[in-house]
Design a protein around this motif. Sequence first.
Motif, PDB file in Angstrom:
ATOM      1  N   SER A   2       0.790  -1.455  -0.026  1.00 13.33           N
ATOM      2  CA  SER A   2      -0.048  -0.049  -0.062  1.00 13.33           C
ATOM      3  C   SER A   2       0.945   1.133   0.200  1.00 13.33           C
ATOM      4  CB  SER A   2      -0.721  -0.114   1.197  1.00 13.33           C
ATOM      5  OG  SER A   2      -1.630   1.266   1.303  1.00 13.33           O
ATOM      6  N   SER A   3       1.988   1.145   0.785  1.00  9.09           N
ATOM      7  CA  SER A   3       2.956   2.454   0.817  1.00  9.09           C
ATOM      8  C   SER A   3       3.511   2.527  -0.534  1.00  9.09           C
ATOM      9  CB  SER A   3       3.796   2.291   2.109  1.00  9.09           C
ATOM     10  OG  SER A   3       2.954   2.226   3.428  1.00  9.09           O
ATOM     11  N   ILE A   4       3.984   1.576  -0.961  1.00 11.28           N
ATOM     12  CA  ILE A   4       4.745   1.496  -2.358  1.00 11.28           C
ATOM     13  C   ILE A   4       3.935   2.018  -3.476  1.00 11.28           C
ATOM     14  CG2 ILE A   4       5.378   0.191  -4.288  1.00 11.28           C
ATOM     15  CD1 ILE A   4       6.757  -1.882  -2.227  1.00 11.28           C
ATOM     16  N   SER A   5       2.439   1.759  -3.386  1.00 12.98           N
ATOM     17  CA  SER A   5       1.455   2.415  -4.369  1.00 12.98           C
ATOM     18  C   SER A   5       1.459   3.796  -4.182  1.00 12.98           C
ATOM     19  CB  SER A   5       0.204   1.846  -4.067  1.00 12.98           C
ATOM     20  OG  SER A   5      -0.622   2.252  -5.101  1.00 12.98           O
ATOM     21  N   ARG A   6       1.343   4.434  -2.765  1.00 15.01           N
ATOM     22  CA  ARG A   6       1.143   5.855  -2.617  1.00 15.01           C
ATOM     23  C   ARG A   6       2.424   6.490  -2.895  1.00 15.01           C
ATOM     24  NH1 ARG A   6       0.982   5.222   2.695  1.00 15.01           N
ATOM     25  NH2 ARG A   6      -1.394   4.620   2.541  1.00 15.01           N
ATOM     26  N   LEU A   7       3.690   5.957  -2.805  1.00 11.82           N
ATOM     27  CA  LEU A   7       4.823   6.673  -3.019  1.00 11.82           C
ATOM     28  C   LEU A   7       4.970   6.643  -4.800  1.00 11.82           C
ATOM     29  CD1 LEU A   7       7.314   5.171  -0.792  1.00 11.82           C
ATOM     30  CD2 LEU A   7       6.745   7.350  -0.757  1.00 11.82           C
ATOM     31  N   LYS A   8       4.706   5.670  -5.300  1.00  3.08           N
ATOM     32  CA  LYS A   8       4.363   5.549  -6.774  1.00  3.08           C
ATOM     33  C   LYS A   8       3.634   6.843  -7.442  1.00  3.08           C
ATOM     34  CE  LYS A   8       3.569   2.929 -11.051  1.00  3.08           C
ATOM     35  NZ  LYS A   8       2.974   1.861 -11.434  1.00  3.08           N
ATOM     36  N   LYS A   9       2.170   6.937  -6.708  1.00  4.68           N
ATOM     37  CA  LYS A   9       1.167   8.068  -7.347  1.00  4.68           C
ATOM     38  C   LYS A   9       1.851   9.496  -6.970  1.00  4.68           C
ATOM     39  CE  LYS A   9      -2.830   5.036  -6.590  1.00  4.68           C
ATOM     40  NZ  LYS A   9      -4.128   5.080  -5.807  1.00  4.68           N
ATOM     41  N   ARG A  10       2.661   9.364  -6.049  1.00  5.69           N
ATOM     42  CA  ARG A  10       3.284  10.938  -5.626  1.00  5.69           C
ATOM     43  C   ARG A  10       4.417  11.239  -6.525  1.00  5.69           C
ATOM     44  NH1 ARG A  10       4.571  10.308   0.675  1.00  5.69           N
ATOM     45  NH2 ARG A  10       5.919  12.137  -0.015  1.00  5.69           N
ATOM     46  N   GLY A  11       4.985  10.239  -7.328  1.00  2.00           N
ATOM     47  CA  GLY A  11       6.151  10.567  -8.024  1.00  2.00           C
ATOM     48  C   GLY A  11       7.487  10.254  -7.548  1.00  2.00           C
ATOM     49  N   VAL A  12       7.629   9.542  -6.457  1.00  2.84           N
ATOM     50  CA  VAL A  12       8.724   9.323  -5.617  1.00  2.84           C
ATOM     51  C   VAL A  12       9.528   8.136  -6.263  1.00  2.84           C
ATOM     52  CG1 VAL A  12       9.874   8.990  -3.451  1.00  2.84           C
ATOM     53  CG2 VAL A  12       7.856  10.199  -3.540  1.00  2.84           C
ATOM     54  N   ILE A  13       8.850   7.163  -6.701  1.00  2.00           N
ATOM     55  CA  ILE A  13       9.367   6.034  -7.237  1.00  2.00           C
ATOM     56  C   ILE A  13       8.792   5.739  -8.462  1.00  2.00           C
ATOM     57  CG2 ILE A  13      10.226   5.035  -5.052  1.00  2.00           C
ATOM     58  CD1 ILE A  13       7.840   3.202  -4.772  1.00  2.00           C
ATOM     59  N   ASP A  14       9.309   4.917  -9.266  1.00  2.00           N
ATOM     60  CA  ASP A  14       8.892   4.453 -10.569  1.00  2.00           C
ATOM     61  C   ASP A  14       8.786   2.739 -10.667  1.00  2.00           C
ATOM     62  OD1 ASP A  14       8.285   7.144 -11.581  1.00  2.00           O
ATOM     63  OD2 ASP A  14      10.387   7.289 -12.396  1.00  2.00           O
ATOM     64  N   SER A  15       8.059   2.157 -11.524  1.00  3.74           N
ATOM     65  CA  SER A  15       7.888   0.784 -11.534  1.00  3.74           C
ATOM     66  C   SER A  15       9.148   0.404 -12.513  1.00  3.74           C
ATOM     67  CB  SER A  15       6.617   0.268 -11.969  1.00  3.74           C
ATOM     68  OG  SER A  15       5.835   0.474 -11.313  1.00  3.74           O
ATOM     69  N   VAL A  16      10.118  -0.320 -12.336  1.00  5.47           N
ATOM     70  CA  VAL A  16      11.139  -0.809 -13.027  1.00  5.47           C
ATOM     71  C   VAL A  16      11.175  -2.396 -13.035  1.00  5.47           C
ATOM     72  CG1 VAL A  16      12.232   1.141 -12.845  1.00  5.47           C
ATOM     73  CG2 VAL A  16      12.725  -0.592 -11.560  1.00  5.47           C
ATOM     74  N   ALA A  17      11.647  -3.033 -13.930  1.00  3.93           N
ATOM     75  CA  ALA A  17      12.288  -4.285 -14.046  1.00  3.93           C
ATOM     76  C   ALA A  17      13.450  -4.727 -13.263  1.00  3.93           C
ATOM     77  CB  ALA A  17      11.873  -5.120 -15.313  1.00  3.93           C
ATOM     78  N   VAL A  18      13.630  -5.448 -12.268  1.00  5.44           N
ATOM     79  CA  VAL A  18      14.922  -5.788 -11.716  1.00  5.44           C
ATOM     80  C   VAL A  18      15.230  -7.279 -11.918  1.00  5.44           C
ATOM     81  CG1 VAL A  18      16.604  -5.467  -9.495  1.00  5.44           C
ATOM     82  CG2 VAL A  18      14.577  -3.858  -9.860  1.00  5.44           C
ATOM     83  N   ASN A  19      16.288  -7.453 -12.937  1.00  3.35           N
ATOM     84  CA  ASN A  19      16.605  -8.818 -13.237  1.00  3.35           C
ATOM     85  C   ASN A  19      15.336  -9.622 -13.534  1.00  3.35           C
ATOM     86  OD1 ASN A  19      19.252  -8.238 -12.585  1.00  3.35           O
ATOM     87  ND2 ASN A  19      19.839 -10.086 -11.459  1.00  3.35           N
ATOM     88  N   GLY A  20      14.603  -9.019 -14.410  1.00  2.00           N
ATOM     89  CA  GLY A  20      13.577  -9.838 -14.749  1.00  2.00           C
ATOM     90  C   GLY A  20      12.215  -9.870 -13.888  1.00  2.00           C
ATOM     91  N   ARG A  21      12.089  -9.395 -12.697  1.00  4.96           N
ATOM     92  CA  ARG A  21      11.362  -9.344 -11.718  1.00  4.96           C
ATOM     93  C   ARG A  21      10.729  -7.700 -11.275  1.00  4.96           C
ATOM     94  NH1 ARG A  21      12.689 -14.138  -7.248  1.00  4.96           N
ATOM     95  NH2 ARG A  21      12.826 -15.810  -8.865  1.00  4.96           N
ATOM     96  N   SER A  22       9.749  -7.756 -10.806  1.00  5.70           N
ATOM     97  CA  SER A  22       9.156  -6.495 -10.501  1.00  5.70           C
ATOM     98  C   SER A  22       9.867  -5.667  -9.341  1.00  5.70           C
ATOM     99  CB  SER A  22       7.744  -6.493 -10.014  1.00  5.70           C
ATOM    100  OG  SER A  22       6.580  -7.146 -10.983  1.00  5.70           O
ATOM    101  N   GLY A  23      10.164  -4.382  -9.534  1.00 12.31           N
ATOM    102  CA  GLY A  23      11.007  -3.587  -8.770  1.00 12.31           C
ATOM    103  C   GLY A  23      10.630  -2.228  -8.764  1.00 12.31           C
ATOM    104  N   TYR A  24      11.346  -1.385  -8.026  1.00 10.94           N
ATOM    105  CA  TYR A  24      10.965   0.279  -7.990  1.00 10.94           C
ATOM    106  C   TYR A  24      12.405   0.956  -7.965  1.00 10.94           C
ATOM    107  CZ  TYR A  24       6.169  -0.699  -7.755  1.00 10.94           C
ATOM    108  OH  TYR A  24       4.555  -1.044  -7.731  1.00 10.94           O
ATOM    109  N   ALA A  25      12.329   2.053  -8.616  1.00  8.57           N
ATOM    110  CA  ALA A  25      13.498   2.769  -8.541  1.00  8.57           C
ATOM    111  C   ALA A  25      13.124   4.105  -8.200  1.00  8.57           C
ATOM    112  CB  ALA A  25      14.487   2.854  -9.750  1.00  8.57           C
ATOM    113  N   LEU A  26      14.101   5.032  -7.503  1.00  7.39           N
ATOM    114  CA  LEU A  26      13.667   6.336  -7.253  1.00  7.39           C
ATOM    115  C   LEU A  26      13.650   7.237  -8.630  1.00  7.39           C
ATOM    116  CD1 LEU A  26      16.261   7.260  -4.693  1.00  7.39           C
ATOM    117  CD2 LEU A  26      13.825   7.338  -4.274  1.00  7.39           C
ATOM    118  N   ALA A  27      12.528   7.860  -8.608  1.00  7.78           N
ATOM    119  CA  ALA A  27      12.146   8.711  -9.984  1.00  7.78           C
ATOM    120  C   ALA A  27      13.346   9.761 -10.093  1.00  7.78           C
ATOM    121  CB  ALA A  27      10.788   9.445  -9.838  1.00  7.78           C
TER     122      ALA A  27
END
Length: 293
Positions: free
Chosen positions: A59-84
Motif C-alpha cells: 500500500s505504501s509503495i503504491s502511494r509513493l508511486k502515485k506521488r512520483g517518488v518511485i517508478d516501476s522498473v524490472a530488476v533482473n526480470g522481476r518487479s521492482g522500483y527505482a527512485l524517480a
Amino acid sequence: MTSHAGGPPAQAEAPAPRHHQLIVSLFGLYARRHGGALQVAAIISLMQDIGVEPAGTRSSISRLKKRGVIDSVAVNGRSGYALASSVIETFIEGDERIFHPRRATATDRWLLATFTVPESQRNIRHKIRSSLIRMGFGSVTPGLWIAPGHLREEVLAHFDQHGLNEYLEFFMADHVGGADLHRNIDSWWDLPALDALYSDFLLNNAGLLASWRETDASITDPAADARAFADYLVLITQWRRLPYLDPGLPIAFLPADWNALGAERLFQELHALLSPRAERHAGRVIDAGLAGA
C-alpha cells in the motif's frame, strides 16, 4: 515499535514512523548502492524485519508511486522500483544534510531571499514558501526570508532545478547592527518546538546507544545485523527531518541548554555503530533476491 527479542531494544518509546517514510529511507540508504532499484520482494522482506506486514508495504509503495517518488522498473526480470529521476538530486542533497551537517558561527554571513509572485499564480507562491520552509529558512517578514549562508549553493540549485528562479532574489548579508539577534532568531524560527524535537530524539535513543555499545561489533552475527538494520532504518527516519528544520543556526545565538549538539553527537555515534551491520543485512537480502532471479 516493539523490542527485538534476544538483542538490543529498538526505540520502543519513539513514535513509530509511517510505513511510506520508512520506505523512503530504505531507498535513500540502499537502492542507490545496489544499481538504483530494489525488487519488490526485497522491499517486502526488509520491511518485515521491522514488523511491517506485506500488505502495508504494498500500500505504501503504491502511494509513493502515485506521488512520483518511485517508478516501476524490472530488476533482473522481476518487479521492482527505482527512485524517480525527479527526486534523485533531492536525495543527494539530503545525504549532505543528514550525514554531514554544517553549523554556522556568529560571524558567518546570512542568505536572504525575497520573492514576488503575481496574484494569479498563488500556487507558485505556495510552492516557493513551502520550499523555503522545507530548506530551513526563517521568516523575517512575509516577504523576507533568512537562512545561514552555507546553504547558498544548495538553495540556488534547488530553485533553479524547479524553474522558480524568475520569482526570487537572493542576497548574502552581514548583520551589522540593530536589534538583538538572539531575540530575533527566536521569532524567525520556532526554537522551542525544534528544541523539543531534539529532546525527544535524545530521550528515545539514549538507551539504544547504551545497548549497542555492549554488542561486540567484531563478531559477524546475521541476527544482530538484522536487528541493527531495523533500529537503523527507524533511526534515520526519525532523524532525517531535523537537519532541515534546523538549518545549522549558530550556537552563539541559541539557548544555553540547546539540545541540538547532544542529539547530533548521539546520531553520529549510533550511525557509526549501526550502519555497517545494517548495510550487511540489507546487502544480504537484496543480493539474495538478485541471485534467485
